[in-house]
Design a protein around this motif. Structure first.
Motif, PDB file in Angstrom:
ATOM      1  N   ILE A 148       0.844  -1.196   0.000  1.00  0.00           N
ATOM      2  CA  ILE A 148       0.000   0.000   0.000  1.00  0.00           C
ATOM      3  C   ILE A 148       0.879   1.245   0.000  1.00  0.00           C
ATOM      4  N   ALA A 149       0.645   2.145  -0.944  1.00  0.00           N
ATOM      5  CA  ALA A 149       1.385   3.404  -1.015  1.00  0.00           C
ATOM      6  C   ALA A 149       0.647   4.483  -0.239  1.00  0.00           C
ATOM      7  N   VAL A 150       1.415   5.313   0.491  1.00  0.00           N
ATOM      8  CA  VAL A 150       0.821   6.398   1.263  1.00  0.00           C
ATOM      9  C   VAL A 150       1.835   7.527   1.406  1.00  0.00           C
ATOM     10  N   ASN A 151       1.332   8.739   1.571  1.00  0.00           N
ATOM     11  CA  ASN A 151       2.196   9.905   1.750  1.00  0.00           C
ATOM     12  C   ASN A 151       2.677   9.951   3.203  1.00  0.00           C
ATOM     13  N   ARG A 152       3.980   9.929   3.373  1.00  0.00           N
ATOM     14  CA  ARG A 152       4.603   9.836   4.688  1.00  0.00           C
ATOM     15  C   ARG A 152       4.198  10.998   5.620  1.00  0.00           C
ATOM     16  N   GLY A 153       3.851  10.664   6.866  1.00  0.00           N
ATOM     17  CA  GLY A 153       3.615  11.663   7.885  1.00  0.00           C
ATOM     18  C   GLY A 153       2.306  12.414   7.795  1.00  0.00           C
ATOM     19  N   THR A 154       1.410  11.996   6.908  1.00  0.00           N
ATOM     20  CA  THR A 154       0.125  12.665   6.727  1.00  0.00           C
ATOM     21  C   THR A 154      -0.959  11.979   7.557  1.00  0.00           C
ATOM     22  N   LEU A 155      -2.156  12.579   7.556  1.00  0.00           N
ATOM     23  CA  LEU A 155      -3.293  11.949   8.222  1.00  0.00           C
ATOM     24  C   LEU A 155      -3.620  10.615   7.567  1.00  0.00           C
ATOM     25  N   GLU A 156      -3.390  10.518   6.250  1.00  0.00           N
ATOM     26  CA  GLU A 156      -3.589   9.252   5.560  1.00  0.00           C
ATOM     27  C   GLU A 156      -2.659   8.168   6.131  1.00  0.00           C
ATOM     28  N   ASP A 157      -1.408   8.545   6.361  1.00  0.00           N
ATOM     29  CA  ASP A 157      -0.416   7.621   6.920  1.00  0.00           C
ATOM     30  C   ASP A 157      -0.857   7.151   8.304  1.00  0.00           C
ATOM     31  N   THR A 158      -1.260   8.084   9.145  1.00  0.00           N
ATOM     32  CA  THR A 158      -1.691   7.741  10.508  1.00  0.00           C
ATOM     33  C   THR A 158      -2.907   6.826  10.485  1.00  0.00           C
ATOM     34  N   SER A 159      -3.890   7.163   9.644  1.00  0.00           N
ATOM     35  CA  SER A 159      -5.119   6.370   9.569  1.00  0.00           C
ATOM     36  C   SER A 159      -4.841   4.953   9.071  1.00  0.00           C
ATOM     37  N   LEU A 160      -3.985   4.850   8.054  1.00  0.00           N
ATOM     38  CA  LEU A 160      -3.645   3.536   7.503  1.00  0.00           C
ATOM     39  C   LEU A 160      -2.884   2.702   8.520  1.00  0.00           C
ATOM     40  N   THR A 161      -1.911   3.305   9.187  1.00  0.00           N
ATOM     41  CA  THR A 161      -1.101   2.579  10.163  1.00  0.00           C
ATOM     42  C   THR A 161      -1.963   2.019  11.285  1.00  0.00           C
ATOM     43  N   GLU A 162      -2.970   2.791  11.708  1.00  0.00           N
ATOM     44  CA  GLU A 162      -3.867   2.333  12.769  1.00  0.00           C
ATOM     45  C   GLU A 162      -4.773   1.194  12.304  1.00  0.00           C
ATOM     46  N   ALA A 163      -5.166   1.225  11.035  1.00  0.00           N
ATOM     47  CA  ALA A 163      -6.160   0.270  10.535  1.00  0.00           C
ATOM     48  C   ALA A 163      -5.560  -1.016   9.989  1.00  0.00           C
ATOM     49  N   ALA A 164      -4.375  -0.949   9.413  1.00  0.00           N
ATOM     50  CA  ALA A 164      -3.822  -2.088   8.671  1.00  0.00           C
ATOM     51  C   ALA A 164      -3.317  -3.199   9.589  1.00  0.00           C
ATOM     52  N   PRO A 165      -3.536  -4.442   9.190  1.00  0.00           N
ATOM     53  CA  PRO A 165      -2.937  -5.569   9.919  1.00  0.00           C
ATOM     54  C   PRO A 165      -1.407  -5.493   9.854  1.00  0.00           C
ATOM     55  N   THR A 166      -0.746  -6.146  10.769  1.00  0.00           N
ATOM     56  CA  THR A 166       0.716  -6.069  10.846  1.00  0.00           C
ATOM     57  C   THR A 166       1.398  -6.634   9.606  1.00  0.00           C
ATOM     58  N   SER A 167       0.714  -7.500   8.876  1.00  0.00           N
ATOM     59  CA  SER A 167       1.331  -8.088   7.685  1.00  0.00           C
ATOM     60  C   SER A 167       1.233  -7.202   6.458  1.00  0.00           C
ATOM     61  N   ALA A 168       0.519  -6.082   6.562  1.00  0.00           N
ATOM     62  CA  ALA A 168       0.411  -5.162   5.424  1.00  0.00           C
ATOM     63  C   ALA A 168       1.774  -4.528   5.152  1.00  0.00           C
ATOM     64  N   ASP A 169       2.088  -4.388   3.872  1.00  0.00           N
ATOM     65  CA  ASP A 169       3.367  -3.793   3.461  1.00  0.00           C
ATOM     66  C   ASP A 169       3.122  -2.324   3.104  1.00  0.00           C
ATOM     67  N   ILE A 170       3.287  -1.453   4.094  1.00  0.00           N
ATOM     68  CA  ILE A 170       3.034  -0.024   3.887  1.00  0.00           C
ATOM     69  C   ILE A 170       4.295   0.640   3.340  1.00  0.00           C
ATOM     70  N   LYS A 171       4.186   1.183   2.145  1.00  0.00           N
ATOM     71  CA  LYS A 171       5.312   1.870   1.508  1.00  0.00           C
ATOM     72  C   LYS A 171       5.042   3.374   1.547  1.00  0.00           C
ATOM     73  N   ARG A 172       5.902   4.093   2.260  1.00  0.00           N
ATOM     74  CA  ARG A 172       5.697   5.522   2.477  1.00  0.00           C
ATOM     75  C   ARG A 172       6.550   6.339   1.514  1.00  0.00           C
ATOM     76  N   PHE A 173       5.907   7.358   0.911  1.00  0.00           N
ATOM     77  CA  PHE A 173       6.580   8.235  -0.047  1.00  0.00           C
ATOM     78  C   PHE A 173       6.478   9.680   0.435  1.00  0.00           C
ATOM     79  N   ASP A 174       7.292  10.537  -0.165  1.00  0.00           N
ATOM     80  CA  ASP A 174       7.406  11.909   0.334  1.00  0.00           C
ATOM     81  C   ASP A 174       6.431  12.896  -0.292  1.00  0.00           C
ATOM     82  N   ASN A 175       5.665  12.469  -1.286  1.00  0.00           N
ATOM     83  CA  ASN A 175       4.676  13.359  -1.896  1.00  0.00           C
ATOM     84  C   ASN A 175       3.610  12.524  -2.603  1.00  0.00           C
ATOM     85  N   TYR A 176       2.521  13.192  -2.988  1.00  0.00           N
ATOM     86  CA  TYR A 176       1.401  12.474  -3.600  1.00  0.00           C
ATOM     87  C   TYR A 176       1.729  11.976  -4.998  1.00  0.00           C
ATOM     88  N   ASN A 177       2.523  12.707  -5.731  1.00  0.00           N
ATOM     89  CA  ASN A 177       2.890  12.245  -7.069  1.00  0.00           C
ATOM     90  C   ASN A 177       3.600  10.899  -6.999  1.00  0.00           C
TER      91      ASN A 177
END
Length: 268
Positions: A148-177
């Motif tokens: 799962i791609a998400v913008n690092r340090g945003t509300l989206e990042d926080t919401s995803l981190t709280e919701a996703a199971p531990t096995s989810a592969d969260i890939k954080r990027f520095d901008n929306y593009n």
């Protein structure tokens, strides 16, 4: 000075004071709706570069979901729409100084409620999980083992981190593009963005056939106005209710947000 002149002077002062008091009452009871009607124009504060809610079109006029709603309100009041570009920093002062009559795209908060009033919610704003139609994802449990791609340090990042199971592969990027590019290139299976960003992807990626899977957080947009403007607030609320009832809000949602309007997304 004679007693008669003294009383005359006092009376004059009292009359002036009474007149001034009357003017103060008149100023304090000024009605924004009456002022708008008299002027024949409603000044609406909008973000000039906030697609798909409002942004410049080919002819340089502002178009988008917010502009549809603002135009409907103006038409309902039978006045001309005058959009005024605002920023996140100046829009509340513009409203308080009466440089604009209403503001579009205002999220509710207790802090803002101290200085402005809020009309009805009219636009959905939410954080969504987006993925290709071929991939089945119905809820947060389905994020397990997904990239799962998400913008690092945003509300989206926080919401995803709280919701996703531990096995989810969260890939954080520095901008929306970068988030969007990772998703459409196949580097990740899913992405998590606000529906404003998501609408642009849904509109342009026909081959991928992306769709909204589910929402992580909802915070609808309201129309902001000055306090104690009950007439204007009722007029705006009535216009929004009519747009919701006759399907105009749904039409704008399909046109600009690329998804049908869910009335549940208009609840704080």
């Amino acid at each position: 000075m004679t007693i008669r002149k003294t009383f005359a002077s006092i009376a004059a002062v009292l009359m002036l004071g009474t007149a001034g008091f009357g003017l103060s009452i008149q100023a304090a009871s000024a009605d924004a709706l009456a002022d708008i009607t008299k002027a024949g124009t409603i000044n609406v504060g909008v973000f000039a570069d906030f697609p798909p809610f409002s942004s410049a079109s080919a002819d340089m006029s502002l178009k988008g979901y917010d502009m549809d709603v603002a135009q409907y309100i103006a038409d309902t009041l039978k006045v001309k729409l005058n959009p005024i570009a605002v920023t996140g920093q100046n829009r509340i002062p513009y409203l308080n100084d009466k440089r604009v009559d209403i503001l579009m795209s205002v999220g509710y908060s207790k802090e803002r409620e101290q200085v402005i009033d809020f009309a009805a919610a009219y636009a959905p704003y939410y954080i969504a999980v987006i993925g290709p139609a071929a991939l089945t994802v119905k809820g947060k449990e389905d994020l397990a083992d997904k990239s799962i791609a998400v913008n690092r340090g945003t509300l989206e990042d926080t919401s995803l981190t709280e919701a996703a199971p531990t096995s989810a592969d969260i890939k954080r990027f520095d901008n929306y593009n970068s988030v969007i590019q990772a998703f459409i290139s196949g580097q990740t299976q899913l992405m998590v963005v606000g529906n404003d960003v998501g609408a642009q992807v849904l509109a342009k990626q026909d081959a991928l056939k992306p769709e909204q899977k589910f929402q992580l957080l909802t915070s609808p947009s309201h129309i902001g106005l000055n306090k104690n403007e009950d007439g204007l607030k009722k007029a705006v609320n009535d216009a929004i209710a009519k747009m919701l009832a006759d399907g105009k809000l749904d039409e704008s949602s399909k046109a600009w947000l690329k998804t049908p309007l869910n009335p549940e997304n208009l609840k704080d």
